[in-house]
Design an enzyme around this catalytic site. Structure first.
Site, PDB file in Angstrom:
ATOM      1  CB  CYS A 246      -0.736  -0.113   1.263  1.00  0.00           C
ATOM      2  SG  CYS A 246      -2.066  -1.176   1.396  1.00  0.00           S
TER       3      CYS A 246
ATOM      4  CG  HIS B  79      -6.161   1.822  -0.374  1.00  0.00           C
ATOM      5  ND1 HIS B  79      -4.814   2.401  -0.768  1.00  0.00           N
ATOM      6  CD2 HIS B  79      -5.766   0.760   0.424  1.00  0.00           C
ATOM      7  CE1 HIS B  79      -3.873   1.883  -0.270  1.00  0.00           C
ATOM      8  NE2 HIS B  79      -4.381   0.740   0.606  1.00  0.00           N
TER       9      HIS B  79
ATOM     10  CB  CYS C 161      -0.977   0.304   7.872  1.00  0.00           C
ATOM     11  SG  CYS C 161      -2.517   0.224   7.024  1.00  0.00           S
TER      12      CYS C 161
END
Length: 401
Positions: A91, A357, A387
């Site tokens: 991510c 996202h 994260c």
């Protein structure tokens, strides 16, 4: 050490990551190409002078594979002489792409770089690239691999966040995002995505549900309770034996949305800016990557932020703008609890719960959002953190100039 500056950043709107999403017909390389074209047209610089295009992409297979940054640069008419590099820190990939670009400049080994990111989640399914940590029993047993949603629910359980806490934060994200769009806070950075004949396909973040209420969310079923009962709860509870029972609080409404999107940041030295008439907007002053327990997986942003602050010689009180990726509501709540921040201080323009996202692009987008907010509020320092799957996190601090 040479200073590295941000000259410009752009991002696409986020399209719903489904077949009926407005960006589903756009290939990943086209999404990224349109960002690189936008940097080229918004700024007068010699594209052949770009030393590298570093592209973050998580599920880099199929049409997202094969070093997408290299060929997006060619498609954007940067010329055959501009190389490309693919990076994957899950991510945080898009943020790492910007950090690595800055590091090249800081080391005196590049003058002008582009750090970017892309993910077309409607076309390339998340997790399709596999991996030993997911599918090799020896590896997954050592790690204690579970679904990310189970990890997020463990954070809520271990650190005391209720379903109501998470739902209230999710509604706040929707409200903040709506306000930011209503007040045109993203207008200078959003690049509408067009089709092959120049028609606009999408010019706004499509995943938003600003009408969402606490009552709406309270009617949604927990997404990970059934998977927990199948055995994932027991796997993660072996790591945390003090937890007697899992509290499954996350669902589609208080977790990040699956979307398509891309972003890009133009980074270089002061001298390259002077050469091409590029005005520095911010200086990258520190960044940090950390590892943490790969089972709970999502608790790293606090540690990454502290590491970046220490490297910069700053305290949390020095930071004016905080961007923390809203992978799940409990991730942001835990970050605020750990660092000692109020929810009012974090993600003031909303986040991934409302906007979505796009894995490989999100960190890149968040860094740009942080810069825009610094400029809007006439502030100095911003910290961006995410994260990361597998138990990692990345944080970056910039200074407006």
């Amino acid at each position: 050490m040479t200073d590295a500056y941000i000259f410009d950043h752009v991002r696409s709107p986020r399209g719903r990551g489904k077949k009926d999403g407005s960006l589903h017909s756009v290939t990943p390389i086209d999404l990224l190409t349109q960002m690189l074209v936008a940097l080229r047209t918004r700024n007068e610089f010699d594209v052949a002078a770009v030393d590298d295009v570093i592209a973050g992409c998580v599920t880099a297979v199929g049409e997202q594979g094969g070093n997408i940054g290299r060929f997006a640069a060619i498609m954007a008419d940067y010329g055959d002489g501009v190389p490309g590099l693919h990076v994957n820190r899950f991510c945080a990939s898009g943020l790492v792409a910007a950090n690595y670009s800055a590091a090249r400049v800081m080391a005196g080994q590049a003058d002008l770089m582009i750090g970017c990111g892309v993910e077309s989640m409607s076309r390339v399914q998340m997790g399709f690239d596999g991996g030993a940590w997911l599918f090799d029993p020896q590896v997954s047993n050592k790690i204690g691999t579970v679904l990310q949603g189970i990890s997020a629910d463990m954070i809520a359980t271990k650190y005391g966040f209720s379903r109501k806490d998470c739902d209230e934060y999710a509604v706040l994200s929707q409200q903040r995002t709506k306000k930011a769009w209503d007040k045109d806070r993203f207008k200078n950075s959003i690049i509408p995505i067009k089709d092959s004949i120049g028609q606009i396909l999408l010019d706004h973040d499509e995943h938003m549900r600003p009408e969402t209420t606490i009552e709406d969310l309270s009617n949604l079923k927990s997404s990970f309770n059934d998977m927990g009962e199948l055995g994932f709860d027991s796997v993660i509870m072996q790591k945390y034996p003090e937890i007697e029972q899992m509290n499954h609080v996350h669902h589609a409404g208080n977790a990040s949305g699956i979307v398509d999107g891309a972003g890009a940041i133009l980074i270089g030295s002061k001298e390259s800016g002077q050469k091409y008439g590029l005005k520095p907007r911010a200086r990258l002053i520190s960044f940090a990557d950390i590892g943490t327990d790969p089972s709970i997986m999502l608790t790293g942003p606090g540690e990454a932020a502290r590491k970046a602050l220490n490297r910069a010689g700053l305290k949390k009180e020095d930071i004016d703008v905080w961007e923390v990726n809203e992978a799940f509501a409990s991730v942001v709540l835990r970050f605020c609890q750990e660092i000692g921040l109020s929810i009012e201080d974090v993600n003031v323009n909303g986040g991934a719960i409302a906007m979505g996202h796009p894995l490989g692009a999100t960190g890149n987008m968040l860094l740009g959002t942080a810069l825009d907010e610094l400029e809007r509020t006439d502030k100095k320092y911003a910290l961006t953190t995410l994260c990361v799957a597998g138990g990692m996190a990345t944080a970056t601090i910039i200074e407006r100039v």
